[in-house]
Design a protein around this motif. Structure first.
Motif, mmCIF file in Angstrom:
data_model
loop_
_atom_site.group_PDB
_atom_site.id
_atom_site.type_symbol
_atom_site.label_atom_id
_atom_site.label_comp_id
_atom_site.label_asym_id
_atom_site.label_seq_id
_atom_site.Cartn_x
_atom_site.Cartn_y
_atom_site.Cartn_z
ATOM 1 N N ARG A 95 0.836 -1.200 0.000
ATOM 2 C CA ARG A 95 0.000 0.000 0.000
ATOM 3 C C ARG A 95 0.875 1.256 0.000
ATOM 4 N N LYS A 109 -0.983 -5.209 -6.082
ATOM 5 C CA LYS A 109 -0.661 -5.043 -4.676
ATOM 6 C C LYS A 109 -0.685 -6.393 -3.964
ATOM 7 N N GLU A 111 -0.764 -8.794 -0.466
ATOM 8 C CA GLU A 111 -1.647 -8.802 0.699
ATOM 9 C C GLU A 111 -0.987 -9.548 1.847
#
Length: 233
Positions: A95, A109, A111
């Motif tokens: 992020r 992105k 996780e």
């Protein structure tokens, strides 16, 4: 897939001084997107303290096109082989808040498995010179908050000539990091981070500023005789 790496290494004094003005990782390095070469600083230390800027202790934050590019640099270049003798962590992007022009933030992105997984946070900014006194006034309390927090296993600041400032911290869990950021940590004066962010919004300290959050995917070497800063590793 692009990855980031963060390196800590101790260098001879003259080599470290040279690196402050000339990045030892060439911009033409195959597979390199961008790197910042910085001098390590002790979080929260007095501005005029000898521990504030630790010449000889070097932090390098870099982005690579993929892990192959990083491996080739570490294995096939003189400075890369020197970096291997220090400590470093490989990072998958999760992020971003804000922007720092030279780094290319990936669309994909990563996780975390859950919010109790370890996480790495990097802030990096290009300072407005006239705002440095005000930045120090508001920033040092936040530095102390991060430095003294029981949720961090390694935390430091760094400086890159002429006006780059950065922080690096490894957190045992994402929850502990976000609780700190939101002022919910069970520590004295827990709102220090929130207050500093509000002051930045009122009048920016920086030309540009980014907070980046990562999932650690590999840890290597030692720093000051210690290793295994990432709890899950």
């Amino acid at each position: 897939m692009t990855i980031f790496s963060y390196h800590l290494i101790e260098l001879p004094f003259l080599m470290a001084i040279k690196g402050m003005f000339s990045n030892p990782i060439s911009k033409k390095t195959k597979g390199l997107i961008h790197s910042e070469n910085m001098t390590v600083m002790t979080l929260g230390s007095p501005i005029l303290s000898p521990s504030r800027i630790l010449i000889g202790q070097v932090a390098i934050f870099a982005q690579w096109e993929n892990e192959i590019a990083l491996d080739e640099y570490l294995e096939k270049t003189n400075f890369g082989r020197r970096l291997v003798k220090g400590w470093y962590v490989r990072l998958a992007f999760i992020r971003q808040w804000g922007k720092f022009t030279e780094f290319k933030i990936p669309e994909h992105k990563g996780e975390l498995e859950k919010n109790i997984s370890p996480v790495v946070a990097v802030t990096i900014a290009r300072m407005k010179p006239l705002e440095v006194p005000r930045f120090i006034q508001w920033g040092r309390p936040v530095e102390k908050l991060v430095r003294d927090h029981s949720g961090t296993t390694l935390s430091l600041a760094s400086y890159g000539f002429p006006n780059i400032v950065s922080t690096f911290s490894i957190w045992k869990t994402e929850k502990e990091m976000t609780d700190m950021a939101h002022g919910h940590a069970e520590v004295p004066k827990p709102k220090r981070h929130i207050k500093a962010m509000k002051e930045r919004e009122r009048k920016n300290f920086h030309f540009e500023f980014a907070t980046l959050r990562f999932r650690p995917i590999g840890e290597f070497g030692t720093w000051k005789g210690q290793k295994n800063f990432i709890p899950s590793f």
